[in-house]
Design a protein around this motif. Structure first.
Motif: not given
Length: 138
Positions: A74, A97, A99-100, A103-105, A107, A127, A129-131
């Motif tokens: 991450v 925020e 990146k994995e 994908a931006r996620k 945490y 995690p 959700g998404n941004t």
């Protein structure tokens, strides 16, 4: 409510009139605009606090510690929200925020800090959700 009597010592200073009856706190951070977390209560830090070096350093620590414990990759992008709670030290609640891969996620991380012992510990990293969801409901 407790109120000192005139002539009584409060924090080493005599109470000379009714305006001195309230204890004065002389902390070096009194000029700060940030709210001071009280013991047990969780305080949302004001906008802009998430860009401060102390908060970003702790958030980067959370990501690095998560990667070390889980062998993940991450990458920290930015800190979006900070809350604090005074306990035996401070609990820092972060929305990060990261990146994995591509994908931006988002945490949620909780870091326990006891500065006088130079201790930091990651209590939680999940995690959430998404941004795009965060930006929509922010």
């Amino acid at each position: 409510m407790w109120r000192p009597v005139l002539g009584e010592l409060v924090f080493g200073h005599p109470v000379e009139d009714e305006h001195d009856a309230e204890p004065r706190h002389t902390h070096s951070h009194d000029s700060d605009d940030r709210p001071e977390p009280r013991s047990g209560g969780v305080v949302t830090m004001p906008p802009g606090y998430e860009d401060g070096p102390e908060a970003v350093d702790l958030a980067r620590f959370a990501v690095a510690e998560h990667n070390r414990k889980t062998n993940a990759a991450v990458e920290f992008e930015r800190l979006l929200k900070v809350r604090q709670q005074v306990v035996a030290g401070r609990l820092h609640y972060f929305i990060i925020e990261a990146k994995e891969g591509e994908a931006r996620k988002l945490y949620k991380a909780i870091v326990w800090e006891r500065a006088w012992e130079k201790y930091r510990g990651l209590r939680d990293f999940k995690p959430v959700g998404n941004t795009t969801l965060y930006e929509r409901f922010r």
